[in-house]
Design a protein around this motif. Structure first.
Motif: not given
Length: 196
Positions: A17, A150-151, A154-155, A157-158
């Motif tokens: 990702r 937001e990105v 998400a990064d 969390q990944f």
């Protein structure tokens, strides 16, 4: 590796990702070691190095997140100021404002009717915009900053998922190595006892 399956929540088949490689969950350590050609110590070193790389990336992402979280309220405050100036336009009322000249140093200004504002763009650049253009630019910057945040979330969390999978993998390899050493110690002792 046929015995490894991609990690991730919800069955994501992501191999990476945004440049962050996905960690593989190792189902069968013995098969993994034989297929990869690693011994236990080499596999541990490889995964510990990967874990350190994840930690470095996490620190960078957290710094970017802090910067964005600080930038969003500043943009919102600028939007409020521009809206206040637009609302007072044509009323003949002047606006008394305190503004920061430097860190901890403020000055007071009396702002008369104005059709334009100056926005600090950074890198020692300030440009004059009409109030409408400034509002549009600031709204666009606010939307971009929120989308970037937001990105980043998400990064992160990944990345945290990959750290967890890597830590579990390290523990599984270590436990396999300990088990193998115990088996190897017991086998010569059992053979010697059987010979006596």
């Amino acid at each position: 590796m046929s015995s490894s399956s991609p990690s991730g929540s919800g069955g994501d088949d992501l191999s990476e990702r945004r440049g962050i490689p996905a960690a593989k969950f190792i189902q069968d350590v013995e098969t993994y070691l034989s297929q990869s050609g690693f011994d236990s110590n080499s596999a541990l070193a490889f995964h510990q190095e990967r874990l350190q790389q994840y930690k470095v990336v996490e620190m960078k992402l957290l710094a970017q997140q802090r910067d964005l979280q600080a930038k969003i309220p500043d943009i919102e405050k600028c939007l409020e100021v521009v809206a206040t100036l637009e609302a007072r336009k044509g009323t003949g009322e002047s606006l008394l404002a305190d503004f920061e000249v430097s860190e901890g140093i403020y000055s007071r200004a009396c702002i008369e009717d104005t059709d334009s504002v100056c926005l600090w763009l950074g890198a020692n650049v300030m440009l004059e915009y009409s109030c409408e253009e400034a509002t549009a630019l600031l709204k666009n910057n606010l939307e971009n900053a929120k989308a970037s945040l937001e990105v980043l979330v998400a990064d992160l969390q990944f990345l945290r998922d990959q750290v967890t999978v890597t830590q579990v993998t390290i523990a599984r390899i270590y436990n396999f190595d300990v088990h193998q050493r115990r088996v190897n110690q017991v086998t010569p002792t059992a053979i010697a006892a059987a010979d006596a």
